[in-house]
Design a protein around this motif. Structure first.
Motif, PDB file in Angstrom:
ATOM      1  N   PHE A 103      79.443  62.365  89.937  1.00  0.00           N
ATOM      2  CA  PHE A 103      78.060  62.335  90.415  1.00  0.00           C
ATOM      3  C   PHE A 103      77.597  63.697  90.919  1.00  0.00           C
ATOM      4  CE2 PHE A 103      74.992  61.800  93.874  1.00  0.00           C
ATOM      5  CZ  PHE A 103      73.981  61.123  93.205  1.00  0.00           C
ATOM      6  N   ILE A 104      78.476  64.405  91.608  1.00  0.00           N
ATOM      7  CA  ILE A 104      78.069  65.656  92.242  1.00  0.00           C
ATOM      8  C   ILE A 104      77.880  66.770  91.224  1.00  0.00           C
ATOM      9  CG2 ILE A 104      78.887  67.508  93.763  1.00  0.00           C
ATOM     10  CD1 ILE A 104      80.016  65.451  95.589  1.00  0.00           C
ATOM     11  N   ILE A 105      78.820  66.903  90.273  1.00  0.00           N
ATOM     12  CA  ILE A 105      78.765  68.031  89.335  1.00  0.00           C
ATOM     13  C   ILE A 105      77.465  68.067  88.527  1.00  0.00           C
ATOM     14  CG2 ILE A 105      79.839  69.012  87.273  1.00  0.00           C
ATOM     15  CD1 ILE A 105      82.540  68.342  88.462  1.00  0.00           C
ATOM     16  N   PRO A 106      77.005  66.954  87.909  1.00  0.00           N
ATOM     17  CA  PRO A 106      75.713  67.028  87.191  1.00  0.00           C
ATOM     18  C   PRO A 106      74.543  67.397  88.106  1.00  0.00           C
ATOM     19  CG  PRO A 106      76.938  65.068  86.546  1.00  0.00           C
ATOM     20  CD  PRO A 106      77.652  65.646  87.729  1.00  0.00           C
ATOM     21  N   GLN A 107      74.530  66.827  89.328  1.00  0.00           N
ATOM     22  CA  GLN A 107      73.459  67.167  90.256  1.00  0.00           C
ATOM     23  C   GLN A 107      73.512  68.643  90.631  1.00  0.00           C
ATOM     24  OE1 GLN A 107      71.061  65.292  91.306  1.00  0.00           O
ATOM     25  NE2 GLN A 107      71.656  63.166  91.011  1.00  0.00           N
ATOM     26  N   LEU A 108      74.718  69.163  90.822  1.00  0.00           N
ATOM     27  CA  LEU A 108      74.866  70.567  91.178  1.00  0.00           C
ATOM     28  C   LEU A 108      74.441  71.472  90.028  1.00  0.00           C
ATOM     29  CD1 LEU A 108      75.794  72.368  93.487  1.00  0.00           C
ATOM     30  CD2 LEU A 108      78.095  72.325  92.530  1.00  0.00           C
ATOM     31  N   GLN A 109      74.798  71.105  88.801  1.00  0.00           N
ATOM     32  CA  GLN A 109      74.377  71.880  87.632  1.00  0.00           C
ATOM     33  C   GLN A 109      72.859  71.905  87.497  1.00  0.00           C
ATOM     34  OE1 GLN A 109      76.511  69.985  84.433  1.00  0.00           O
ATOM     35  NE2 GLN A 109      78.289  71.316  84.643  1.00  0.00           N
ATOM     36  N   GLN A 110      72.232  70.768  87.750  1.00  0.00           N
ATOM     37  CA  GLN A 110      70.777  70.703  87.683  1.00  0.00           C
ATOM     38  C   GLN A 110      70.132  71.601  88.732  1.00  0.00           C
ATOM     39  OE1 GLN A 110      69.270  66.754  88.170  1.00  0.00           O
ATOM     40  NE2 GLN A 110      67.110  67.358  88.062  1.00  0.00           N
ATOM     41  N   ILE A 264      73.443  64.685  98.777  1.00  0.00           N
ATOM     42  CA  ILE A 264      73.651  65.424 100.023  1.00  0.00           C
ATOM     43  C   ILE A 264      74.394  64.561 101.039  1.00  0.00           C
ATOM     44  CG2 ILE A 264      72.466  66.532 101.954  1.00  0.00           C
ATOM     45  CD1 ILE A 264      70.294  67.358  99.971  1.00  0.00           C
ATOM     46  N   SER A 265      74.110  63.264 101.059  1.00  0.00           N
ATOM     47  CA  SER A 265      74.817  62.372 101.985  1.00  0.00           C
ATOM     48  C   SER A 265      76.298  62.310 101.665  1.00  0.00           C
ATOM     49  CB  SER A 265      74.205  60.978 101.927  1.00  0.00           C
ATOM     50  OG  SER A 265      72.847  61.006 102.315  1.00  0.00           O
ATOM     51  N   MET A 266      76.639  62.346 100.386  1.00  0.00           N
ATOM     52  CA  MET A 266      78.051  62.366 100.001  1.00  0.00           C
ATOM     53  C   MET A 266      78.710  63.672 100.434  1.00  0.00           C
ATOM     54  SD  MET A 266      77.787  60.579  96.228  1.00  0.00           S
ATOM     55  CE  MET A 266      79.539  60.553  95.948  1.00  0.00           C
ATOM     56  N   LEU A 267      78.002  64.786 100.282  1.00  0.00           N
ATOM     57  CA  LEU A 267      78.542  66.069 100.737  1.00  0.00           C
ATOM     58  C   LEU A 267      78.740  66.072 102.255  1.00  0.00           C
ATOM     59  CD1 LEU A 267      76.426  68.565  98.589  1.00  0.00           C
ATOM     60  CD2 LEU A 267      78.834  67.985  98.291  1.00  0.00           C
ATOM     61  N   VAL A 268      77.777  65.522 102.984  1.00  0.00           N
ATOM     62  CA  VAL A 268      77.894  65.451 104.445  1.00  0.00           C
ATOM     63  C   VAL A 268      79.061  64.557 104.837  1.00  0.00           C
ATOM     64  CG1 VAL A 268      76.748  64.625 106.537  1.00  0.00           C
ATOM     65  CG2 VAL A 268      75.473  65.979 104.886  1.00  0.00           C
ATOM     66  N   GLY A 269      79.238  63.451 104.115  1.00  0.00           N
ATOM     67  CA  GLY A 269      80.361  62.566 104.404  1.00  0.00           C
ATOM     68  C   GLY A 269      81.700  63.238 104.170  1.00  0.00           C
ATOM     69  N   ILE A 284      74.727  73.369 105.217  1.00  0.00           N
ATOM     70  CA  ILE A 284      74.519  74.564 104.384  1.00  0.00           C
ATOM     71  C   ILE A 284      74.230  74.211 102.932  1.00  0.00           C
ATOM     72  CG2 ILE A 284      75.551  76.732 103.616  1.00  0.00           C
ATOM     73  CD1 ILE A 284      77.157  76.745 106.230  1.00  0.00           C
ATOM     74  N   PRO A 285      75.137  73.476 102.210  1.00  0.00           N
ATOM     75  CA  PRO A 285      74.804  73.152 100.814  1.00  0.00           C
ATOM     76  C   PRO A 285      73.612  72.213 100.696  1.00  0.00           C
ATOM     77  CG  PRO A 285      76.777  71.974 101.501  1.00  0.00           C
ATOM     78  CD  PRO A 285      76.454  72.939 102.592  1.00  0.00           C
ATOM     79  N   GLY A 286      73.455  71.294 101.666  1.00  0.00           N
ATOM     80  CA  GLY A 286      72.322  70.379 101.602  1.00  0.00           C
ATOM     81  C   GLY A 286      70.995  71.099 101.728  1.00  0.00           C
ATOM     82  N   ALA A 287      70.902  72.012 102.694  1.00  0.00           N
ATOM     83  CA  ALA A 287      69.664  72.772 102.873  1.00  0.00           C
ATOM     84  C   ALA A 287      69.387  73.658 101.661  1.00  0.00           C
ATOM     85  CB  ALA A 287      69.762  73.615 104.143  1.00  0.00           C
ATOM     86  N   PHE A 288      70.439  74.210 101.049  1.00  0.00           N
ATOM     87  CA  PHE A 288      70.268  75.064  99.871  1.00  0.00           C
ATOM     88  C   PHE A 288      69.702  74.264  98.699  1.00  0.00           C
ATOM     89  CE2 PHE A 288      72.070  76.742  95.902  1.00  0.00           C
ATOM     90  CZ  PHE A 288      71.468  77.995  95.900  1.00  0.00           C
ATOM     91  N   ILE A 289      70.223  73.056  98.490  1.00  0.00           N
ATOM     92  CA  ILE A 289      69.757  72.220  97.375  1.00  0.00           C
ATOM     93  C   ILE A 289      68.300  71.819  97.586  1.00  0.00           C
ATOM     94  CG2 ILE A 289      70.086  70.009  96.216  1.00  0.00           C
ATOM     95  CD1 ILE A 289      73.081  70.287  96.788  1.00  0.00           C
ATOM     96  N   LEU A 291      66.104  73.389  99.432  1.00  0.00           N
ATOM     97  CA  LEU A 291      65.279  74.589  99.406  1.00  0.00           C
ATOM     98  C   LEU A 291      64.791  74.908  97.998  1.00  0.00           C
ATOM     99  CD1 LEU A 291      64.204  76.998 101.109  1.00  0.00           C
ATOM    100  CD2 LEU A 291      66.303  78.210 100.488  1.00  0.00           C
ATOM    101  N   ILE A 292      65.612  74.604  96.999  1.00  0.00           N
ATOM    102  CA  ILE A 292      65.231  74.882  95.611  1.00  0.00           C
ATOM    103  C   ILE A 292      64.044  74.012  95.197  1.00  0.00           C
ATOM    104  CG2 ILE A 292      66.034  74.791  93.224  1.00  0.00           C
ATOM    105  CD1 ILE A 292      68.841  75.281  94.288  1.00  0.00           C
ATOM    106  N   VAL A 293      64.031  72.768  95.663  1.00  0.00           N
ATOM    107  CA  VAL A 293      63.001  71.816  95.237  1.00  0.00           C
ATOM    108  C   VAL A 293      61.787  71.846  96.160  1.00  0.00           C
ATOM    109  CG1 VAL A 293      62.554  69.385  94.719  1.00  0.00           C
ATOM    110  CG2 VAL A 293      64.819  70.347  94.293  1.00  0.00           C
ATOM    111  N   ASP A 294      62.035  71.803  97.473  1.00  0.00           N
ATOM    112  CA  ASP A 294      60.949  71.685  98.440  1.00  0.00           C
ATOM    113  C   ASP A 294      61.295  72.495  99.689  1.00  0.00           C
ATOM    114  OD1 ASP A 294      58.862  70.960 100.043  1.00  0.00           O
ATOM    115  OD2 ASP A 294      59.112  68.796  99.798  1.00  0.00           O
ATOM    116  N   PRO A 295      60.925  73.789  99.746  1.00  0.00           N
ATOM    117  CA  PRO A 295      61.315  74.638 100.887  1.00  0.00           C
ATOM    118  C   PRO A 295      60.902  74.096 102.250  1.00  0.00           C
ATOM    119  CG  PRO A 295      60.511  75.980  99.076  1.00  0.00           C
ATOM    120  CD  PRO A 295      60.255  74.561  98.690  1.00  0.00           C
TER     121      PRO A 295
END
Length: 377
Positions: A103-110, A264-269, A284-289, A291-295
């Motif tokens: 689940f994470i890898i495709p979302q991260l690639q996007q 992001i919830s999975m990353l936080v968990g 950190i990774p959640g805010a970065f993701i 930020l790309i879509v909605d600063p």
């Protein structure tokens, strides 16, 4: 006879003194030797640690999940209970990791693709911001003009840095390959340890009682039982706490209509497995993701996570983890503060269970002293 005993003790003390002096006099060599020894025994140490963690899951399968099998009275079940429980334990962990990465890898690639495609837009936005700053603060105009006129030079410097980092990347790749091989060896070793854990524990007890006086060996066994109970409770409590944190994060992000709530919830968990500061690392990774879509939403995400982290650190963590290891909220927070200040990252990970062991032993000692004095509090 007494003189012989005194001479023997003096020789032992003198020998220890000489050995200690030689070790301190050659401390760099001793440290290098220990590092090499630990590196060589890495797969063994990893196998023992992995077996200890997996034993918690295996015990759950043996004593709870497959408890219903005793009602069928199958003659083959006692012989196959352990292999089936080990297989289910490792399969559950592998399945969880596969679902997680799938689940994470495709979302991260996007997210990364979106970031790369929006780089020109970000560059123009940055230029507008710098121009507005130069308008408000004219003294910075010279430096901003130099920066905007030398974008190519900046990018060339970044490229040169990446090129110089290639050897480090190759070293990291080699270390990753070695780590994967060590993980495979550690996994195989842990399976052997789990399959015959009673025999290994019995052999270790024989070794202890053979070379240590019985009174000291009995005390060591008591400490081992307390430590095992404490560390097992800490690990299981930490996992439960991380799951609760991830669920609360998902609920909050969904209510505020934030993007990538599940990812992001999975990353936080996952980062929540690290005591207390884990949720901060997940910001950190959640805010970065986001930020790309909605600063603007990234700002509110940081605010939400800070509030959630304070709630988790002051309410959830002391209650869930503290209860599982027999410590109150005050002692959990105190042990974390002291352990972090003294030992850094290692203190963050191990201070709570180690302090719980010390706390339990000290409490038993106090109760014993009160009983000897026939004092009731």
């Amino acid at each position: 006879m007494r003189n012989d005993l005194t001479l023997k003790r003096a020789l032992i003390v003198a020998t220890y003194t000489v050995v200690l002096y030689c070790l301190l006099n050659n401390l760099p060599g001793v440290v290098g030797f220990l590092r090499g020894l630990i590196s060589t025994m890495g797969p063994i140490i990893g196998g023992v640690g992995l077996a200890y963690v997996m034993n918690i899951i295996m015990t759950y399968f043996e004593e709870r999940f497959f408890k219903f099998m005793i009602y069928f009275e199958k003659p083959w079940w006692p012989r196959w209970k352990r292999p089936i429980s080990i297989t289910c334990s490792f399969l559950s962990v592998v399945l969880f990791l596969l679902v997680l990465t799938g689940f994470i890898i495709p979302q991260l690639q996007q997210s990364v693709s979106m970031l790369i495609s929006n780089i020109p837009l970000y560059q123009s936005s940055l230029e507008r911001l710098l121009n507005s700053i130069s308008t408000l603060y004219p003294e910075t105009a010279v430096y901003i003009e130099q920066l905007t006129d030398n974008w190519d030079q900046v990018f060339n410097q970044v490229l040169a840095f990446l090129t110089s980092a290639l050897p480090s990347l190759l070293t990291l790749t080699r270390q990753f390959t070695v780590g994967v091989m060590n993980l495979i060896m550690s996994t195989i070793l842990s399976i052997y340890l789990l399959a015959h854990k009673e025999a290994h524990i019995k052999g270790l007890k024989k070794l202890i009682y053979a070379y240590i006086p019985q009174k000291s060996a009995d005390h060591l066994m008591d400490v081992s039982v307390i430590a095992n109970k404490t560390f097992s409770g800490f690990i299981s409590g930490q996992v439960i706490e991380a799951i609760i944190l991830g669920v609360l994060c998902f609920i909050g992000m969904s209510l505020m209509s934030m993007p990538y709530a599940l990812l992001i919830s999975m990353l936080v968990g996952i980062t929540g497995l690290i005591p207390i500061i884990g949720a901060y690392l997940g910001i950190i990774p959640g805010a970065f993701i986001i930020l790309i879509v909605d600063p603007p939403m990234a700002f509110w995400f940081v605010v939400f996570m800070v509030l959630l982290q304070n709630f988790e650190g002051n309410v959830i963590y002391p209650h869930v983890v503290g209860t599982s290891i027999g410590l109150g909220g005050f002692w959990v927070m105190a042990s974390l503060l002291v352990g972090t200040s003294l030992f850094g990252v290692a203190g963050v990970l191990l201070s709570v269970p180690c302090f719980a062991v010390i706390y339990t032993l000290f409490r038993k000692h106090i109760n014993k002293r009160l009983e000897e004095k026939e004092i009731t509090i």
